[in-house]
Design a protein around this motif. Structure first.
Motif, PDB file in Angstrom:
ATOM      1  N   THR A  78       0.821  -1.227   0.000  1.00  0.00           N
ATOM      2  CA  THR A  78       0.000   0.000   0.000  1.00  0.00           C
ATOM      3  C   THR A  78       0.852   1.274   0.000  1.00  0.00           C
ATOM      4  O   THR A  78       0.353   2.357  -0.291  1.00  0.00           O
ATOM      5  CB  THR A  78      -0.878   0.063   1.272  1.00  0.00           C
ATOM      6  N   ARG A  97       1.835   2.594   2.630  1.00  0.00           N
ATOM      7  CA  ARG A  97       1.393   3.320   3.820  1.00  0.00           C
ATOM      8  C   ARG A  97       2.113   2.747   5.065  1.00  0.00           C
ATOM      9  O   ARG A  97       2.568   1.606   5.045  1.00  0.00           O
ATOM     10  CB  ARG A  97      -0.127   3.184   4.008  1.00  0.00           C
ATOM     11  N   GLN A 152      -5.808   7.737   3.964  1.00  0.00           N
ATOM     12  CA  GLN A 152      -4.743   7.228   3.081  1.00  0.00           C
ATOM     13  C   GLN A 152      -3.470   6.854   3.856  1.00  0.00           C
ATOM     14  O   GLN A 152      -2.401   6.765   3.245  1.00  0.00           O
ATOM     15  CB  GLN A 152      -4.399   8.298   2.012  1.00  0.00           C
ATOM     16  N   GLN A 153      -3.557   6.672   5.192  1.00  0.00           N
ATOM     17  CA  GLN A 153      -2.332   6.350   5.955  1.00  0.00           C
ATOM     18  C   GLN A 153      -2.332   4.937   6.533  1.00  0.00           C
ATOM     19  O   GLN A 153      -1.325   4.471   7.058  1.00  0.00           O
ATOM     20  CB  GLN A 153      -2.152   7.362   7.101  1.00  0.00           C
ATOM     21  N   GLU A 202     -11.437   1.920   1.534  1.00  0.00           N
ATOM     22  CA  GLU A 202     -10.253   2.729   1.838  1.00  0.00           C
ATOM     23  C   GLU A 202      -8.947   2.148   1.304  1.00  0.00           C
ATOM     24  O   GLU A 202      -7.874   2.690   1.554  1.00  0.00           O
ATOM     25  CB  GLU A 202     -10.133   2.888   3.370  1.00  0.00           C
TER      26      GLU A 202
END
Ligand code: KE4
Length: 432
Positions: A132, A134, A198-199, A232
């Protein structure tokens, strides 16, 4: 009950092994007294160093679903060992077990073998972060995913939802990337995700927990997590180290019909040998080296003897699904018996169970997360644990654990467990 040999061994062990044990929970710290040193086991029974016999309800914390020293597993290990214990090179057996796991576990298209549940969970998180791009993960309070730094995180105090180290040696830098929320609380997770757009790389949880004791997912909880992660772009990881191949051939994800993006496995997958695994969608697993950029490795990963044990175990479970009905029925008989005794004694202790996993909580509260599990009377549990040992029944030495029923139990063993429960309860309650 004479436990002199265990006592002597424990005294000696503490000179050379931290706390005298190679894993903390074995030290009986949560229940008092000294640990028993086990000499051997067969079927449903453990034999300690002083020759005492116990009916076994831990089963090595899950792996021994068929009972101890099952001839099929033993034969497979002995046969494999005669061809050397390890090559550090690929073997056909690894391909066969990988295909079988992909066939049994709904979420798994590709799988990597490692040597423990901890390694599986650590690796899965790294892959989710690599996939991802992230950094943060969401962990559920009370769930345990092994001793990887990212998981030894306590809930942040008050509003602060970023984690704080739950062990010396875990850095604040690590802790800040682990966010924690209460179990079975979809709203809290939604809020956390919305506060960190988005984290979040992954949400990891035990779909049915064992490590705060057994709790079941509330209606809609797993489905809600699935929808949130889809929306998400978050990797949903089910830690099925305990529930995998235990609740069903396909674990909790088969039972509840919710498919995660990744699954971590351990315990039963090795049949008692040190094996863990992580797997999931091919699109994600192809990020793992050498197919992709996320590094993960292991000298003894997939070693031939562990794979022989695991393959014998999984093949048996795959070909004999009736085992699951047997262990569920045995567990239901134990649960019914315990509930009957509690009712007779006018006690309303909470007992959570599913399949062949159960926990008797020494609280009348509904137990659905770590906070409610902690309402249990831990001192009373400790006395009950010791009283059950005296009755020849070996429970997990912590209130915050699941018990595991094996297919080796007999109906007579079930009766012994229920009778022991009544004697032990009456004994500890008279001490109050
Ligand atoms: P291991 O590294 O101990 O193989 O697996 C870690 C792990 C990961 N995920 C779940 C859901 C687990 O239950 C575990 C390990 N479970 C504990 C019992 N609570 C093992 C017993 C011990 O720590 O000695």
């Amino acid at each position: 009950m004479n436990t002199n040999r265990s006592q002597a061994l424990f005294t000696q062990a503490q000179q050379y092994i931290p706390g005298g044990v190679n894993s903390p929970v074995r030290a009986f710290k949560a229940v008092g007294g000294n640990p028993l040193f086990i000499e051997s086991a067969k079927g449903a029974y453990l034999y300690d160093a002083d020759g005492n016999r116990y009916i076994e309800l831990i089963n090595s914390w899950g792996p021994m679903i068929l009972g101890h020293a099952h001839e099929l597993i033993e034969e497979a290990v002995v046969k494999a060992a005669k061809s050397s214990l390890s090559f550090g090179a690929p073997t056909a057996r690894e391909v066969i077990i990988a295909e079988l796991i992909a066939d049994m576990v709904p979420s798994i298209e590709k799988v990597r073998m490692v040597n423990s549940g901890t390694e599986a969970c650590m690796s899965a998180i790294r892959v989710a972060r690599g996939y991802t791009g992230r950094d943060k993960i969401i962990k559920i309070e009370g769930c345990y995913h092994g001793h990887g730094d990212s998981f030894l995180i306590a809930a942040g105090s008050g509003a602060a939802t970023f984690g704080i180290p739950d062990s010396p040696g875990v850095t604040r830098g690590t802790a800040q990337d682990t966010l924690t929320v209460p179990h079975n609380n979809l709203a809290a997770i939604e809020t956390l995700v919305n506060d960190n757009p988005q984290q979040i790389a992954a949400i990891i949880l035990e779909p049915v927990t064992g490590n705060m004791g057994v709790t079941l997912p509330k209606r809609g909880y797993l489905e809600g997590l699935r929808r949130l992660c889809d929306r998400e772009g978050i990797v949903l990881i089910f830690d099925e180290v305990m529930t995998g191949f235990r609740l069903a051939p396909g674990g909790a994800q088969e039972v509840f019909g919710v498919t995660p993006d990744m699954t971590t496995l351990g315990k039963i997958i090795g049949g008692g040998m040190p094996v863990g695994a992580y797997g999931g969608k091919a699109e994600i697993m192809d990020y793992v080296s050498p197919a992709g950029p996320v590094y993960q490795a292991g000298t003894l990963s997939g070693n031939p003897v562990s794979m022989a044990a695991g393959l014998a175990m999984l093949t048996y479970l795959h070909e004999h699904p009736e085992v699951y009905e047997r262990i569920s029925n045995l567990t239901q008989d134990i649960v019914n018996g315990i509930r009957g005794v509690n009712e007779k004694l006018g006690l309303n202790y909470t007992l959570n169970h599913i399949g062949s996993m159960y926990t008797l909580f020494f609280t009348g509260a509904e137990v659905y997360d770590f906070a409610t599990a902690k309402e249990s009377d831990l001192a009373l549990f400790g006395r009950y644990f010791q009283a059950m040992l005296q009755q020849g029944v070996y429970l997990a030495p912590s209130q915050f654990e699941s018990l595991f029923v094996s297919a080796a139990l007999s109906d007579a063993d079930v009766s012994h467990i229920v009778n022991a429960h009544e004697v032990a309860l009456q004994q500890v309650l008279s001490q109050k």
